[in-house]
Design a protein around this motif. Structure first.
Motif, mmCIF file in Angstrom:
data_model
loop_
_atom_site.group_PDB
_atom_site.id
_atom_site.type_symbol
_atom_site.label_atom_id
_atom_site.label_comp_id
_atom_site.label_asym_id
_atom_site.label_seq_id
_atom_site.Cartn_x
_atom_site.Cartn_y
_atom_site.Cartn_z
ATOM 1 N N LEU A 169 0.835 -1.118 -0.029
ATOM 2 C CA LEU A 169 0.097 -0.082 -0.001
ATOM 3 C C LEU A 169 0.828 1.304 -0.079
ATOM 4 O O LEU A 169 0.730 2.221 -0.771
ATOM 5 C CB LEU A 169 -0.791 0.136 1.139
ATOM 6 C CG LEU A 169 -2.207 -0.721 1.161
ATOM 7 C CD1 LEU A 169 -2.824 -0.677 2.545
ATOM 8 C CD2 LEU A 169 -2.987 -0.230 -0.110
ATOM 9 N N ARG A 172 2.572 1.850 -3.063
ATOM 10 C CA ARG A 172 1.737 2.060 -4.424
ATOM 11 C C ARG A 172 1.799 3.551 -4.370
ATOM 12 O O ARG A 172 1.825 4.012 -5.336
ATOM 13 C CB ARG A 172 0.670 1.558 -4.072
ATOM 14 C CG ARG A 172 -0.358 1.262 -4.995
ATOM 15 C CD ARG A 172 -1.650 0.201 -4.854
ATOM 16 N NE ARG A 172 -2.413 0.976 -4.122
ATOM 17 C CZ ARG A 172 -3.756 0.229 -3.349
ATOM 18 N NH1 ARG A 172 -3.641 -1.044 -3.552
ATOM 19 N NH2 ARG A 172 -4.646 0.920 -2.856
ATOM 20 N N SER A 173 1.444 4.005 -3.102
ATOM 21 C CA SER A 173 1.028 5.545 -3.294
ATOM 22 C C SER A 173 2.640 6.345 -3.466
ATOM 23 O O SER A 173 2.695 7.224 -4.311
ATOM 24 C CB SER A 173 0.643 6.217 -2.165
ATOM 25 O OG SER A 173 1.178 5.561 -1.195
ATOM 26 N N ARG A 176 3.246 6.422 -7.348
ATOM 27 C CA ARG A 176 2.587 7.395 -7.881
ATOM 28 C C ARG A 176 3.010 8.873 -7.874
ATOM 29 O O ARG A 176 3.123 9.623 -8.695
ATOM 30 C CB ARG A 176 1.008 7.208 -7.434
ATOM 31 C CG ARG A 176 0.231 8.350 -8.078
ATOM 32 C CD ARG A 176 0.080 8.197 -9.686
ATOM 33 N NE ARG A 176 -1.064 8.747 -10.126
ATOM 34 C CZ ARG A 176 -1.340 8.857 -11.663
ATOM 35 N NH1 ARG A 176 -0.372 8.505 -12.335
ATOM 36 N NH2 ARG A 176 -2.277 9.322 -12.074
ATOM 37 N N VAL A 194 -6.673 -3.970 -8.356
ATOM 38 C CA VAL A 194 -6.677 -2.778 -7.452
ATOM 39 C C VAL A 194 -5.441 -1.946 -7.491
ATOM 40 O O VAL A 194 -5.663 -0.542 -7.715
ATOM 41 C CB VAL A 194 -6.688 -3.411 -5.915
ATOM 42 C CG1 VAL A 194 -6.775 -2.357 -4.988
ATOM 43 C CG2 VAL A 194 -7.741 -4.405 -5.805
ATOM 44 N N GLU A 195 -4.442 -2.354 -7.724
ATOM 45 C CA GLU A 195 -3.087 -1.724 -7.907
ATOM 46 C C GLU A 195 -3.321 -0.976 -9.289
ATOM 47 O O GLU A 195 -3.004 0.450 -9.362
ATOM 48 C CB GLU A 195 -1.984 -2.702 -8.270
ATOM 49 C CG GLU A 195 -0.499 -2.323 -7.822
ATOM 50 C CD GLU A 195 0.377 -3.461 -7.870
ATOM 51 O OE1 GLU A 195 0.165 -4.399 -6.974
ATOM 52 O OE2 GLU A 195 1.138 -3.500 -8.761
ATOM 53 N N SER A 198 -6.024 1.835 -8.845
ATOM 54 C CA SER A 198 -5.841 2.881 -7.891
ATOM 55 C C SER A 198 -4.834 4.101 -8.246
ATOM 56 O O SER A 198 -4.742 5.047 -7.808
ATOM 57 C CB SER A 198 -5.343 2.388 -6.622
ATOM 58 O OG SER A 198 -4.334 1.493 -6.698
ATOM 59 N N ILE A 199 -3.628 3.495 -8.909
ATOM 60 C CA ILE A 199 -2.678 4.505 -9.240
ATOM 61 C C ILE A 199 -2.300 5.037 -10.780
ATOM 62 O O ILE A 199 -1.715 5.549 -11.063
ATOM 63 C CB ILE A 199 -1.346 4.171 -8.680
ATOM 64 C CG1 ILE A 199 -0.702 2.743 -9.255
ATOM 65 C CG2 ILE A 199 -1.306 4.199 -7.096
ATOM 66 C CD1 ILE A 199 0.605 2.512 -8.857
#
Ligand SMILES: Nc1ncnc2c1ncn2[C@@H]1O[C@H](COP(=O)(O)OP(=O)(O)O)[C@@H](O)[C@H]1O
Ligand SMILES: [Mg+2]
Lengths: 353, 437
Positions: A169, A172-173, A176, A194-195, A198-199
């Motif tokens: 998590l 991941r951010s 980005r 999801v990955e 989300s980004i």
């Protein structure tokens, strides 16, 4: 820089892994290459960065045709799934490697390494060796190495797959953030929807060597081109109900009693036509109008929400996600409704109507 | 001791016996032999005492007085009680002359047979015929020369009868010098360090090991391994197979092929004859040529092992690491220098150390090809030891000296092995499993 792949074809021996693929990555965007394991995502990435030769097709970096340019001269940055750090070098030497082989001056190298190390937060690890780093730290080093010479495009091959859930998590951010700060076009290969959602700015979804759809995450979620894409996106996943059209109504397979009226936008289907409905868990709720009856056969408490599996009389399953305050229990007979506007309808080839 | 421990020893026993018999025993025996002067001349069992002209010369060198030596070497005749007893029991017919000698002339000494016989003729009871006279005189000969004494005591008795007046230490000195069997001593090592030839052999050994190692066993092996790594699969297998051929050819045949190549009427000369170049033995023509052949012959055999080890080590480098370096912009040379070589550092060290040891002790290809020639220009240490101990031109095989030479190699080997175990620090080579946090 815009990356264009045209008519890309790749065979390994006799098996065609990729057949006539077309793909465009816009300048500054982060594109996800999403698909199940073995569908050819890494192969595509390796062809773009020049590690593998293409059997047919073209790769353009901006206006430049790099199809026959060796990997060394393409100026791409790549983060490998296993990070592929050089174990005999320190973190500093690893990050500096792309500059070292281009014989940049020591002063420049030091300045750039410090800069990039600050960007990915590993300033204090520079003297260590890769074996002395945790998975997340190795990931950051790998990212720094890929970014240090300002690549035209950044390629990330399943960069988060080897991390534990919490670190995934966080990284991941981070990915980005770093991509947006540098403004470099990036391709993120992943099998985790999801990955991707989300980004990434856009998702290219692949199956068996073909790109099925390229769209923004929201677009792809709401209007998947076929049942494969619908099934691949969403967690918990969409439920499918198969049936036959009879006078504008879908009669579910196996049981003539269970019927669902077809949504308005799917009118005029001939009798006897085989269709498949897709209902996402958030669109099967107690208050929706089109009622479908069944028994609760599975309950999973997920903290904020509860996941129910409801078994219809013909044996098909519908999933529902409800607020944790929901009072239904295992074994209850329920008659919840489907939101007709949100039903996805596919023909017998899986194409959405 | 638990049952399982006893069982373990039982299972290990065959290995222990083999190690003892074939590893420790030769090393220990080499050590033992090197402190003896064993040779073909001394034999490996006991010996006897014999004063020869060589011994006299040696004693002269060692500071014995000239007069003493003259008497040791002289053929004197002494009327001694001992000689009389022998003559009596061994049947000199004419007992009267013996009786006269015993009663009146005991102790008289004559410097030559002629003097002694002249003296005999003047005796009252002198033998009737000259033949009888000549039969008597040998009994009284008192010379050490050419006689063989089975023990030190007999030799001492003889020396005493010569009445040389030698003090005890000098007597023992003579005994030592005249002993024909082997004795303990550090003479081999004194000889080894004092012989100028050995310096040359040492230098040869250095040239042989370093040149073969750098050019072939590590250097060329590395080139082959890297080159075949970049070749497509089928070709690389072919080239590797090709370089294995020298290794699997019987050494005698293999060297014979080289000899045939270099002979006066061999391949090279046949070709060069077309260019009017005088035929000659290219291998033994000059020292430099001999070295070229020695290094080539050994190198072609030695390169294959390094090649196999390096090639498999390179193959074990994760593919993605090589891909990563390409994407990072490294060209092939930079890939070799920055990724491949550092990654196979340990195999390179291992091969270097291992091959150093095996080159130091291996001489069979040199023996078969140049046999250390021309002259001693390609004589290496192991070959010198072999020549001294087992294949001596003069026929006197010097087991003791050969063993001393071999012991030097054993010591170097043991020291290098210890260094190499330290260097490789096997514990550190094993990466401990890490649990991702
Ligand atoms: N070097 C190769 N030789 C033969 N087959 C390969 C090779 N690399 C990949 N493949 C095959 O190509 C397909 C796609 O692989 P890949 O691109 O790695 O998939 P993924 O989407 O999981 O990254 C797989 O079926 C794989 O077995
Ligand atoms: Mg992959």
């Amino acid at each position: 820089m815009e990356i264009v792949v045209k008519g890309f074809t790749k065979h390994f021996g006799d098996t065609a892994v990729i057949e006539n693929m077309n793909l465009t990555v816009k300048d500054g965007e982060m594109l996800a290459l999403l698909g199940p394991s073995g569908c050819g995502k890494s192969t595509t990435l390796f062809a773009i960065c020049g590690i593998h030769k293409m059997d047919a097709g073209q790769v353009l970096f901006g206006d430049r045709d790099v199809t026959h340019v060796p990997a060394q001269q393409r100026n791409v940055g790549m983060v490998f799934q296993s990070y592929a750090l050089y174990p005999h070098m320190t973190v500093f030497q690893n990050i500096a490697f792309p500059l070292t082989v281009r014989r940049e001056s020591k002063v420049d190298i030091k300045r750039k390494v410090m800069e990039i190390a600050d960007l990915v937060y590993i300033g204090e690890l520079l003297e260590r060796r890769p074996a002395q780093l945790s998975g997340g730290q190795q990931q950051r080093v790998s990212l720094a190495r890929a970014l240090i010479r300002r690549p035209g495009v950044l390629m990330l091959d399943e960069p988060l797959a080897n991390l534990d859930a919490r670190l995934r998590l966080e990284m991941r951010s981070e990915l980005r953030r770093i991509q947006q700060e540098t403004g470099i076009a990036a391709i993120l290969v992943t099998h985790d929807q999801v990955e991707a959602m989300s980004i990434c700015d856009r998702i290219a979804i692949m199956d068996q060597g073909k790109i099925l759809q390229i769209a923004t995450p929201a677009e792809m979620y709401q209007r998947p081109v076929n049942s494969f894409v619908a099934g691949f996106l969403g967690d918990p996943p969409i439920s499918f109900l198969d049936g036959v059209v009879r006078q504008g109504i879908l009669v579910l397979q196996g049981d003539a009693d269970d019927t669902i009226p077809l949504p308005e936008h799917i009118s005029g289907q001939p009798d006897g036509k085989v269709l498949r409905l897709g209902v996402r868990p958030e669109h099967y709720q107690p208050h929706f109008p089109t009622k479908v009856k069944g028994a609760v056969v599975f309950v999973e408490m997920q903290g904020r929400e509860i996941l129910f599996d409801v078994k219809l009389s013909n044996g098909d399953l519908l999933r529902s996600v409800q607020a944790a305050s929901s009072q239904f229990k295992l074994g209850d007979t329920v008659e919840w409704g489907v939101d007709p506007a949100q039903i996805l309808v596919f023909d017998d080839h899986g194409t959405r109507l | 001791m638990s049952v399982s421990a006893r069982l373990g020893i039982l299972f290990l026993a065959p290995a222990l016996i083999f190690v003892t018999l074939f590893f420790f025993a030769p090393v220990v025996l080499t050590g033992v032999f090197s402190f003896t002067n064993m040779s073909t001349a001394t034999g490996i069992t006991g010996g006897a005492y014999q004063v020869t002209s060589n011994v006299l010369r040696q004693l002269a060198d060692e500071g014995f007085e000239k007069s003493t030596l003259d008497r040791l070497g002289a053929k004197s005749y002494v009327v001694s009680a001992q000689a009389l007893v022998v003559a009596t029991t061994e049947g000199v017919v004419d007992k009267a002359v013996l009786v006269e000698l015993e009663s009146k002339h005991l102790g008289k000494t004559y410097q030559s047979r002629r003097d002694f016989e002249r003296f005999l003729k003047k005796l009252k009871n002198r033998p009737r015929s000259t033949r009888d006279l000549k039969k008597i005189s040998p009994y009284f000969r008192a010379s050490l020369m050419g006689q063989r004494f089975e023990s030190e005591e007999v030799l001492f008795a003889m020396l005493a009868s010569l009445d040389l007046g030698l003090p005890d230490p000098q007597m023992r000195h003579v005994a030592r010098a005249s002993y024909t069997g082997w004795v303990w001593g550090t003479g081999n090592f004194k000889r080894m360090f004092s012989l100028g030839d050995n310096l040359r052999v040492l230098r040869n050994t250095g040239i042989y090991v370093v040149a073969t190692l750098l050019l072939f066993n590590t250097g060329f092996a590395l080139v082959l391994a890297i080159a075949t790594f970049y070749l497509p699969g089928r070709h690389s297998a072919f080239f590797r197979g090709l370089w294995l051929l020298p290794r699997i050819t019987p050494p005698v045949l293999y060297v014979l092929l080289w000899k045939w190549l270099a002979w006066d009427t061999g391949f090279i000369n046949t070709i060069l004859a077309n260019f009017d170049i005088q035929s000659r033995n290219w291998m033994l023509d000059t020292g430099a040529n001999a070295w070229l052949f020695v290094v080539l012959i050994n190198g072609f055999v030695g390169a294959s092992m390094g090649m196999i080890i390096f090639a498999s080590a390179i193959k074990a480098i994760p593919q993605t690491m090589l891909h990563a370096s390409e994407v990072d912009g490294a060209n092939r040379w930079q890939q070799i220098r920055h990724i491949i070589l550092p990654q196979i550092k340990w195999p390179i060290m291992f091969i270097t150390v291992y091959q150093t040891l095996s080159l130091l002790t291996s001489f069979e290809y040199i023996w078969l090809s140049t046999d250390g020639g021309p002259g001693t220009s390609t004589e290496v240490w192991a070959l010198a030891a072999f020549h001294a101990a087992l294949d001596n031109y003069w026929g006197n095989l010097q087991y003791g000296y050969g063993a001393a030479l071999a012991l030097v190699l054993v010591v170097i080997g043991v020291v290098m092995s210890l260094i190499y175990l330290r260097l490789f620090n096997f514990d550190a080579l094993i990466t401990r499993p890490r649990i991702e946090q």
